[in-house]
Design a protein around this motif. Sequence first.
Motif, PDB file in Angstrom:
ATOM      1  N   GLY A  80      -8.629   3.094   4.995  1.00 58.07           N
ATOM      2  CA  GLY A  80      -9.107   2.461   3.760  1.00 58.07           C
ATOM      3  C   GLY A  80      -8.162   1.361   3.308  1.00 58.07           C
ATOM      4  N   ALA A  81      -6.862   1.626   3.428  1.00 54.87           N
ATOM      5  CA  ALA A  81      -5.860   0.633   3.025  1.00 54.87           C
ATOM      6  C   ALA A  81      -5.922  -0.600   3.928  1.00 54.87           C
ATOM      7  CB  ALA A  81      -4.465   1.252   3.063  1.00 54.87           C
ATOM      8  N   LEU A  82      -6.175  -0.367   5.210  1.00 53.15           N
ATOM      9  CA  LEU A  82      -6.320  -1.477   6.163  1.00 53.15           C
ATOM     10  C   LEU A  82      -7.522  -2.334   5.774  1.00 53.15           C
ATOM     11  CD1 LEU A  82      -5.098  -2.433   8.899  1.00 53.15           C
ATOM     12  CD2 LEU A  82      -6.821  -1.028  10.038  1.00 53.15           C
ATOM     13  N   GLY A 108      -8.877  -2.542   2.759  1.00 58.06           N
ATOM     14  CA  GLY A 108      -8.563  -3.229   1.500  1.00 58.06           C
ATOM     15  C   GLY A 108      -7.629  -4.413   1.706  1.00 58.06           C
ATOM     16  N   LEU A 145      -8.567  -7.473  10.441  1.00 56.90           N
ATOM     17  CA  LEU A 145      -8.160  -6.181   9.860  1.00 56.90           C
ATOM     18  C   LEU A 145      -9.375  -5.360   9.431  1.00 56.90           C
ATOM     19  CD1 LEU A 145      -5.064  -7.119   7.627  1.00 56.90           C
ATOM     20  CD2 LEU A 145      -5.123  -6.406  10.015  1.00 56.90           C
ATOM     21  N   ALA A 193     -10.370  -1.742  10.859  1.00 60.88           N
ATOM     22  CA  ALA A 193     -10.626  -0.580  10.006  1.00 60.88           C
ATOM     23  C   ALA A 193     -11.961   0.066  10.389  1.00 60.88           C
ATOM     24  CB  ALA A 193     -10.626  -0.987   8.529  1.00 60.88           C
ATOM     25  N   THR A 243     -11.190   9.372  -0.298  1.00 59.47           N
ATOM     26  CA  THR A 243      -9.891   9.026   0.263  1.00 59.47           C
ATOM     27  C   THR A 243      -9.875   7.577   0.755  1.00 59.47           C
ATOM     28  OG1 THR A 243      -9.761  11.319   1.011  1.00 59.47           O
ATOM     29  CG2 THR A 243      -8.122   9.798   1.890  1.00 59.47           C
ATOM     30  N   PHE A 244     -10.956   7.186   1.431  1.00 61.88           N
ATOM     31  CA  PHE A 244     -11.080   5.806   1.913  1.00 61.88           C
ATOM     32  C   PHE A 244     -11.031   4.829   0.740  1.00 61.88           C
ATOM     33  CE2 PHE A 244     -13.340   1.992   3.145  1.00 61.88           C
ATOM     34  CZ  PHE A 244     -12.990   1.780   4.478  1.00 61.88           C
ATOM     35  N   GLY A 259      -7.600   4.351  -0.600  1.00 59.67           N
ATOM     36  CA  GLY A 259      -6.834   3.440   0.253  1.00 59.67           C
ATOM     37  C   GLY A 259      -7.221   1.987   0.009  1.00 59.67           C
ATOM     38  N   ALA A 260      -8.539   1.745  -0.084  1.00 61.45           N
ATOM     39  CA  ALA A 260      -9.035   0.376  -0.249  1.00 61.45           C
ATOM     40  C   ALA A 260      -8.594  -0.227  -1.582  1.00 61.45           C
ATOM     41  CB  ALA A 260     -10.555   0.357  -0.137  1.00 61.45           C
ATOM     42  N   ALA A 269      -4.306  -0.556  -1.619  1.00 62.33           N
ATOM     43  CA  ALA A 269      -3.660  -1.569  -0.770  1.00 62.33           C
ATOM     44  C   ALA A 269      -3.393  -2.882  -1.525  1.00 62.33           C
ATOM     45  CB  ALA A 269      -4.472  -1.806   0.500  1.00 62.33           C
ATOM     46  N   PRO A 270      -4.394  -3.443  -2.219  1.00 57.58           N
ATOM     47  CA  PRO A 270      -4.110  -4.668  -2.972  1.00 57.58           C
ATOM     48  C   PRO A 270      -3.088  -4.455  -4.102  1.00 57.58           C
ATOM     49  CG  PRO A 270      -6.467  -4.387  -2.682  1.00 57.58           C
ATOM     50  CD  PRO A 270      -5.832  -3.120  -2.220  1.00 57.58           C
TER      51      PRO A 270
END
Lengths: 147, 142
Positions: free
Chosen positions: A10-12, A14, B15, B19, B53-54, B57-58, B61-62
């Motif tokens: 998810g961070a990737l 974002g 990226l 993902a 959870t995803f 993360g999304a 991150a920012p």
Amino acid sequence: MRYLIVYLIGALFGTGIAFSGMANPAKVLNFFDVMGPFDLSLLLVMVGALSVAIPGYALIFRKRNKPVFTGEFVLPKAKLVDAKLVGGSATFGIGWGIAGFCPGAAIPALGLGHSSAFIFVAALLVGIAIARFATRVEFFTASRQAS
Amino acid sequence: MTQFTPILSLGGGLLIGLAAVALMYFWGRIAGMTAIIGGILPPFDRDWAWKATFLAGAISAPVLLQAAGQQIEYDVPVSTAALIIGGIVTGIGVTIGSGCTSGHGICGIARFSKRSIVATATFMVFGFVTVYLIRHVLGGAI
């Protein structure tokens, strides 16, 4: 561990959205504005993503019969191009052109901390709820008629 | 006016693609934001935990990128009313149309789904037409 990996994926996602410019409505709207201050950047987001996803998916489906953490690959089963798909997508295109956010970009945009992203996401959730309610009403009417 | 950012946009796209591939490899699921957001709204599906959870993360991150001093360009050239109307219309559209840019535009096209190719072509065309109408016919009224 499994959830840590999903968090990182998810961070990737974002991070990719944030760098790509997709989370910047000004850029999205300029991409759509061919007759105005046209900005082609977002085409390259698509090119970049597909250049990884096409061979990546092909490799996964060829080499593995199941994912690492779960029992099976879950892929959409619908095959038919129907009025719901086209009408819904057209509606989404209109909304995208009005606000400049798509759902996948609006979520990471929340992390940038601007109130406009929160306003959009709140409205997005309302829209999802309206559509779910409306289709369920339709479903109930149909099943009542059937019985 | 926004700057043409070929390197950042292509790199960001890579990226996003990575993902999508990683989610399929590890969890066997499509990285479609419509379904992921939908999963944490009632009626909750049994997939809600990985979806939440995803999303975490999304969103985070920012936050971390900015905290680390990374500048991320952000500008909303529309009114609050346009954000609200656009948000509701988008929510209805992606729900009825079963997906958005990530689900249809990337994951669906990547597995050559005819539905996703049609959906993507449709929402892109309507995006272009809507912006044309708003900016060049209505004179940027909203």
